[in-house]
Scaffold this motif. Sequence first.
Motif, short mmCIF file in Angstrom:
data_model
loop_
_atom_site.label_atom_id
_atom_site.label_comp_id
_atom_site.label_asym_id
_atom_site.label_seq_id
_atom_site.Cartn_x
_atom_site.Cartn_y
_atom_site.Cartn_z
N LEU A 73 -2.26 12.82 20.77
CA LEU A 73 -2.71 14.28 21.23
C LEU A 73 -1.78 15.18 21.77
CD1 LEU A 73 -5.88 12.91 23.47
CD2 LEU A 73 -5.90 14.18 21.05
N VAL A 74 -0.59 14.46 22.63
CA VAL A 74 0.55 15.30 22.91
C VAL A 74 1.35 15.67 21.75
CG1 VAL A 74 2.49 15.04 24.50
CG2 VAL A 74 0.40 14.09 25.23
N THR A 75 1.62 14.81 20.79
CA THR A 75 2.26 15.25 19.81
C THR A 75 1.77 16.70 19.06
OG1 THR A 75 2.96 13.05 19.05
CG2 THR A 75 3.02 14.62 17.39
N ILE A 126 -6.33 -2.06 32.89
CA ILE A 126 -6.08 -0.57 33.24
C ILE A 126 -4.84 -0.13 33.52
CG2 ILE A 126 -7.02 1.08 34.73
CD1 ILE A 126 -9.72 -0.53 35.09
N GLY A 127 -4.08 -1.05 34.36
CA GLY A 127 -2.89 -0.74 35.04
C GLY A 127 -1.73 -0.68 33.90
N TYR A 128 -1.83 -1.39 32.98
CA TYR A 128 -0.87 -1.33 31.91
C TYR A 128 -0.97 -0.08 31.01
CZ TYR A 128 1.28 -5.64 32.92
OH TYR A 128 2.14 -6.77 33.66
N SER A 129 -2.36 0.23 30.95
CA SER A 129 -2.89 1.38 30.25
C SER A 129 -2.31 2.52 30.53
CB SER A 129 -4.28 1.43 29.94
OG SER A 129 -4.81 0.33 29.02
N ILE A 130 -2.53 2.78 31.85
CA ILE A 130 -1.82 3.93 32.73
C ILE A 130 -0.56 4.50 32.46
CG2 ILE A 130 -1.45 5.13 35.21
CD1 ILE A 130 -4.20 3.67 35.92
N PHE A 131 0.31 3.33 32.55
CA PHE A 131 1.80 3.39 32.36
C PHE A 131 1.90 3.81 30.61
CE2 PHE A 131 2.32 2.01 36.73
CZ PHE A 131 2.88 3.01 37.02
N ALA A 132 1.22 3.13 29.70
CA ALA A 132 1.30 3.31 28.46
C ALA A 132 1.11 4.53 27.91
CB ALA A 132 0.37 2.37 27.83
N VAL A 133 -0.01 5.23 28.67
CA VAL A 133 -0.49 6.68 28.52
C VAL A 133 0.97 7.84 28.90
CG1 VAL A 133 -1.57 8.63 29.21
CG2 VAL A 133 -2.81 6.48 28.68
N ILE A 134 1.47 7.42 30.10
CA ILE A 134 2.59 8.20 30.73
C ILE A 134 3.78 7.90 29.61
CG2 ILE A 134 4.33 8.74 32.65
CD1 ILE A 134 1.76 7.70 34.60
N PHE A 135 3.95 6.75 29.50
CA PHE A 135 5.34 6.49 28.40
C PHE A 135 5.23 7.32 27.22
CE2 PHE A 135 6.54 3.91 24.72
CZ PHE A 135 7.92 4.03 24.98
N ASN A 136 3.90 7.16 26.70
CA ASN A 136 3.64 7.78 25.29
C ASN A 136 3.76 9.21 25.28
OD1 ASN A 136 3.22 5.75 22.87
ND2 ASN A 136 2.41 4.80 24.59
N ILE A 137 3.21 9.92 26.66
CA ILE A 137 3.33 11.37 26.72
C ILE A 137 4.79 11.80 26.65
CG2 ILE A 137 2.95 13.12 28.38
CD1 ILE A 137 0.32 11.82 29.31
N GLY A 138 5.52 11.28 27.39
CA GLY A 138 6.95 11.55 27.24
C GLY A 138 7.77 11.33 25.82
N TRP A 139 7.20 10.15 25.15
CA TRP A 139 7.75 9.85 24.05
C TRP A 139 7.40 10.96 22.87
CZ3 TRP A 139 7.70 8.55 18.99
CH2 TRP A 139 8.70 7.53 18.33
N ALA A 140 6.17 11.19 22.90
CA ALA A 140 5.73 12.42 21.90
C ALA A 140 6.45 13.74 22.00
CB ALA A 140 4.12 12.57 22.29
N ALA A 141 6.61 14.12 23.24
CA ALA A 141 7.37 15.19 23.56
C ALA A 141 8.70 15.43 23.12
CB ALA A 141 7.44 15.70 25.33
N THR A 142 9.34 14.12 23.28
CA THR A 142 10.74 13.85 22.95
C THR A 142 10.88 13.96 21.28
OG1 THR A 142 11.42 12.67 24.92
CG2 THR A 142 12.77 12.65 23.09
N GLN A 143 9.78 13.26 20.72
CA GLN A 143 10.02 13.11 19.25
C GLN A 143 9.76 14.12 18.64
OE1 GLN A 143 6.77 11.72 17.24
NE2 GLN A 143 7.75 10.40 15.89
N VAL A 144 8.93 15.13 18.95
CA VAL A 144 8.52 16.20 18.21
C VAL A 144 9.44 17.31 18.21
CG1 VAL A 144 6.76 18.20 18.02
CG2 VAL A 144 6.08 16.02 18.22
N SER A 145 10.17 17.36 19.54
CA SER A 145 11.21 18.29 19.73
C SER A 145 12.40 18.03 19.01
CB SER A 145 11.68 18.45 21.23
OG SER A 145 11.79 17.27 21.75
N HIS A 146 12.65 16.84 18.73
CA HIS A 146 13.88 16.41 18.37
C HIS A 146 13.50 16.29 16.67
CE1 HIS A 146 17.13 13.51 16.67
NE2 HIS A 146 17.66 13.95 17.71
#
Length: 456
Positions: A73-75, A126-146
């Motif tokens: 989605l963030v991608t 749930i706990g691991y999923s929350i940080f998985a979501v945050i991690f992938n939000i940042g990962w997507a922003a970095t990937q698309v911009s690059h």
Amino acid sequence: MGEPKTEALLPEKTEETEPVQRITILSYGVGHMLNDFTSACWFTYLLLFLTDIGLSPKDAAAVMLSGQIADGLVTVIAGEMIDRFGRFKIWHFGGSLLVAISFSSVFGGCLLCTILKTNSYSVQTIGYSIFAVIFNIGWAATQVSHMSMVNCMTRDPTSRVALASCRNAFTMVANLGLYGIALIVFTIFDAKPCSDVVLEYRWIAYLAILIGCAFLVIFYFGTKEPQLNQHVSGTNTTKITCLHWFRKVLYFQVALVYMLTRLITNVSQSLLVFYVTKDLEMNQISKALVPAIIYICSFIVSIILQELKWNEFRLKFLFTIGAILWIFSGAALFALPSNMNVLMYPLSTIVGIANALITVTTVGMESILVGEDLNGCGFVYGSLSFLDKISCGIALFILESYEDSSGCNETRSYQSASRYGTGLIPSCLALLATLVTSTMKLNRTGSGTQNDALLA
């Protein structure tokens, strides 16, 4: 009267039309290293880590799926925002910051469990999923911009492929570096009890973040901010909508091939450590050694591909070769019995070569699709990455849903999900991708000189 100014009759040369210097190519190539380090750990070890600490295969896959959905989605959102406002490096920096902060929490233990003072599996999921979501939000922003920077840094077709190939080569370096770190950590700690697993992966995560951030410094100082559509004479600056791409048959062909390529590489990578340790019953060091062999071979092939002059025939031919290699090696992996696990090493060599061939050529197809339509490059890369993330998450969730629970040091049945996901399914996907590639007409995209130059 002075001499006539003949230089006005010559084609205007700008920084975007000339070949990119090698130092710029190298500094751009390392800009995705933090993402690559963390992605290698994410796809290779996350499912194994979560099942080793007690989560069921289905719950572990749910954690990964939640991250993949957020990533997808963030991608798309990031791609649209970059198309509108540019500012590639700002998006890149913000995403990298989220990646660095959140990734250590994914492998460092369940923070939510500590806060709520409970270790129930539902809270862990749930706990691991929350940080998985945050991690992938940042990962997507970095990937698309690059990725979107490539077509806005230069109009020179050979330089575009060189930038993409260099990026892919450093992806291999990052993966190899991650497996080198993992090999050292697994050798030093040699964790037998499951309780020691968290400590192993925490060290791997911290070292991956530290090294990845060091490469980001090189990227930020060595790569200039591309000015989206500025200084490019004769280029249409009108905002390109998604309908522009949906009218192109080539868009759907490239999107399908890109999705199939990412499914082949990511699904097989995610289940590889399960396959070698639980299906083939190889030792714990194989968790790092086998993936390392794959990426050494991929790195070498990527370096060779970087020096080639590209055209339609070479892109399609080399992709087909890579897909055929996957078809046969995947079938061999599916049928390989545990008492012949030594054959995993030569098969890893073939898989590494095949991965490089299909990955580099697919990115080249994306670049040809975009051509001069720089105002829509963010949507193209964003939408294709969305398909990649969502399809990989769903595929892994479905596969792991049929998997029986298995904790530390337990083997899987012969007809396990990891055996299908590492061997048979990638073979079938490679066959389908070959058929789609054979129908492509890459020289029909773009307009005028850009496409002609790219296919020269």
